[in-house]
Design a protein around this motif. Structure first.
Motif, mmCIF file in Angstrom:
data_model
loop_
_atom_site.group_PDB
_atom_site.id
_atom_site.type_symbol
_atom_site.label_atom_id
_atom_site.label_comp_id
_atom_site.label_asym_id
_atom_site.label_seq_id
_atom_site.Cartn_x
_atom_site.Cartn_y
_atom_site.Cartn_z
ATOM 1 N N SER A 66 44.568 32.393 46.715
ATOM 2 C CA SER A 66 43.411 33.503 46.654
ATOM 3 C C SER A 66 42.112 32.717 46.107
ATOM 4 C CB SER A 66 43.800 34.407 45.632
ATOM 5 O OG SER A 66 44.850 35.160 45.931
ATOM 6 N N TYR A 67 41.064 33.145 46.964
ATOM 7 C CA TYR A 67 39.851 32.783 46.790
ATOM 8 C C TYR A 67 38.851 33.976 46.142
ATOM 9 C CZ TYR A 67 40.157 28.373 48.970
ATOM 10 O OH TYR A 67 40.341 27.102 49.446
ATOM 11 N N PHE A 68 38.109 33.767 45.048
ATOM 12 C CA PHE A 68 36.939 34.855 44.754
ATOM 13 C C PHE A 68 35.607 34.386 45.065
ATOM 14 C CE2 PHE A 68 40.580 36.288 42.450
ATOM 15 C CZ PHE A 68 40.444 37.741 42.203
ATOM 16 N N THR A 69 34.700 35.037 45.713
ATOM 17 C CA THR A 69 33.275 34.955 45.979
ATOM 18 C C THR A 69 32.624 35.129 44.785
ATOM 19 O OG1 THR A 69 33.067 36.985 47.372
ATOM 20 C CG2 THR A 69 34.015 35.024 48.483
ATOM 21 N N LEU A 70 31.387 34.478 44.858
ATOM 22 C CA LEU A 70 30.182 34.825 43.703
ATOM 23 C C LEU A 70 29.246 35.762 44.150
ATOM 24 C CD1 LEU A 70 29.051 33.703 41.084
ATOM 25 C CD2 LEU A 70 27.753 32.090 42.270
ATOM 26 N N THR A 71 29.162 36.707 43.438
ATOM 27 C CA THR A 71 27.821 37.347 43.664
ATOM 28 C C THR A 71 26.611 37.035 43.480
ATOM 29 O OG1 THR A 71 28.092 38.792 41.875
ATOM 30 C CG2 THR A 71 29.382 39.782 43.650
ATOM 31 N N GLY A 72 25.671 36.834 44.394
ATOM 32 C CA GLY A 72 24.518 36.196 44.024
ATOM 33 C C GLY A 72 24.522 34.964 44.235
ATOM 34 N N LEU A 104 28.984 31.144 33.705
ATOM 35 C CA LEU A 104 29.345 31.935 34.518
ATOM 36 C C LEU A 104 29.367 33.174 34.228
ATOM 37 C CD1 LEU A 104 30.880 32.910 37.513
ATOM 38 C CD2 LEU A 104 33.101 32.502 36.391
ATOM 39 N N PRO A 105 28.522 34.380 34.534
ATOM 40 C CA PRO A 105 28.332 35.686 34.152
ATOM 41 C C PRO A 105 29.590 36.478 34.310
ATOM 42 C CG PRO A 105 26.330 35.037 35.463
ATOM 43 C CD PRO A 105 27.589 34.303 35.779
ATOM 44 N N LEU A 110 32.417 37.676 39.929
ATOM 45 C CA LEU A 110 33.283 37.348 40.867
ATOM 46 C C LEU A 110 33.930 38.458 41.542
ATOM 47 C CD1 LEU A 110 35.408 34.733 39.193
ATOM 48 C CD2 LEU A 110 33.614 34.386 40.663
ATOM 49 N N GLN A 111 34.144 38.518 42.804
ATOM 50 C CA GLN A 111 34.816 39.639 43.692
ATOM 51 C C GLN A 111 36.033 39.046 44.541
ATOM 52 O OE1 GLN A 111 31.711 41.735 45.857
ATOM 53 N NE2 GLN A 111 31.533 39.940 47.185
ATOM 54 N N PRO A 112 36.796 39.571 44.858
ATOM 55 C CA PRO A 112 38.135 39.281 45.596
ATOM 56 C C PRO A 112 37.436 38.880 47.123
ATOM 57 C CG PRO A 112 38.637 41.279 44.521
ATOM 58 C CD PRO A 112 37.198 40.953 44.362
ATOM 59 N N GLY A 113 37.824 37.626 47.476
ATOM 60 C CA GLY A 113 37.382 37.026 48.544
ATOM 61 C C GLY A 113 38.504 37.188 49.745
ATOM 62 N N TYR A 114 39.232 36.032 50.120
ATOM 63 C CA TYR A 114 40.284 36.095 50.675
ATOM 64 C C TYR A 114 41.236 35.129 50.114
ATOM 65 C CZ TYR A 114 38.333 31.599 52.293
ATOM 66 O OH TYR A 114 38.094 30.389 52.423
ATOM 67 N N ALA A 115 42.366 35.275 51.052
ATOM 68 C CA ALA A 115 43.555 34.352 50.783
ATOM 69 C C ALA A 115 44.216 33.690 51.882
ATOM 70 C CB ALA A 115 44.744 35.224 50.106
ATOM 71 N N GLY A 116 44.848 32.480 51.522
ATOM 72 C CA GLY A 116 45.576 31.621 52.668
ATOM 73 C C GLY A 116 47.054 31.307 52.251
ATOM 74 N N MET A 117 47.581 30.703 53.065
ATOM 75 C CA MET A 117 49.045 30.328 52.563
ATOM 76 C C MET A 117 49.303 28.782 52.853
ATOM 77 S SD MET A 117 51.542 32.083 51.448
ATOM 78 C CE MET A 117 51.191 33.858 51.883
ATOM 79 N N ARG A 118 49.726 28.231 52.018
ATOM 80 C CA ARG A 118 50.157 26.862 52.105
ATOM 81 C C ARG A 118 51.651 26.637 52.568
ATOM 82 N NH1 ARG A 118 48.130 27.747 46.862
ATOM 83 N NH2 ARG A 118 46.328 26.479 46.225
#
Length: 235
Positions: A95-101, A166-167, A171-179
């Motif tokens: 999973s990835y989380f994206t940074l706001t700002g 890091l404030p 962070l907010q949920p981004g997307y996910a990939g599968m290995r």
């Protein structure tokens, strides 16, 4: 404590790369056919592979199984390939989380790798936005691609090891990939498995198992290696 700087590390537009490779293939007389699952492959008496789908049959002197997550399943449908050569499949979601700002970084940052993954690292997209990930979560289905917001605390902890500022709430949920793993949780990690006729005895067949990151980065080199396996005299 310490870091290694790699000035040449960067990012690539993966979609543009795929379109470029598709253009090269089609200019050379090739064809891309989508949504056509292979039902079976049969090794014939003249060392060619017969590929079947419904009423359609194709013969091929060489088949490269680069089906990613589904490569083991496809290999298991090849009659004449001993099942001992087909590794088991395990799903490791990242999973990835994206940074706001805006991120205060202009370079990618990779922590020390963890078991089954590269660790929660910082990467920048083509627009300069930052995202963090992937983590490692063993799951039961390759379709399980929802990002669980409850995993955020673990991300904050990992990221603050190299970015203490890091404030909270950034962070907010981004997307996910599968290995496409060929080892399971708690097992010794296995590298790419590039398996040719000398390994399994089926003429004209090359299986690519466990090709996860950095498989994209290595794609052209892997292609050259596969070509050499199929045409050893060409090297």
């Amino acid at each position: 404590v310490a870091a290694v700087r790699s000035p040449s590390t960067g990012i690539v537009d993966s979609h543009a790369l795929m379109l470029s490779l598709q253009g090269d293939l089609e200019n050379a007389g090739g064809m891309v056919v989508l949504n056509t699952p292979v039902e079976s492959m049969v090794l014939t008496s003249d060392a060619t592979l017969l590929i079947e789908k419904d009423e359609t049959r194709l013969t091929a002197r060489a088949v490269v199984n680069a089906a990613g997550l589904n490569a083991p399943a496809l290999a298991s449908r090849c009659q004449g390939l001993d099942a001992v050569h087909v590794p088991r499949t395990a799903w490791a979601k990242g999973s990835y989380f994206t940074l706001t700002g805006r991120a205060p970084f202009s370079h990618l940052i990779y922590p020390v790798p963890q078991a089954a993954g590269l660790g929660v690292h910082l990467t920048l997209d083509l627009g300069g936005r930052a995202r963090f990930g992937p983590d490692v979560q063993w799951v039961d289905s390759a379709q399980d691609l929802e990002v669980d917001a409850a995993r955020a605390p673990g991300f904050y902890a990992d990221i603050r090891r190299y970015w203490p500022a890091l404030p909270d709430g950034a962070l907010q949920p981004g997307y996910a990939g599968m290995r496409p793993k060929i080892h399971g949780p708690g097992e010794l990690a296995r590298d790419f498995m590039i398996q040719g006729p000398a390994d399994h005895g089926v003429a004209g067949l090359v299986n690519l198992f466990g090709i996860e990151s950095p498989g994209l980065t290595s794609a052209l080199a892997i292609g050259q290696h596969v070509r050499a396996m199929l045409t050893p005299d060409s090297s």
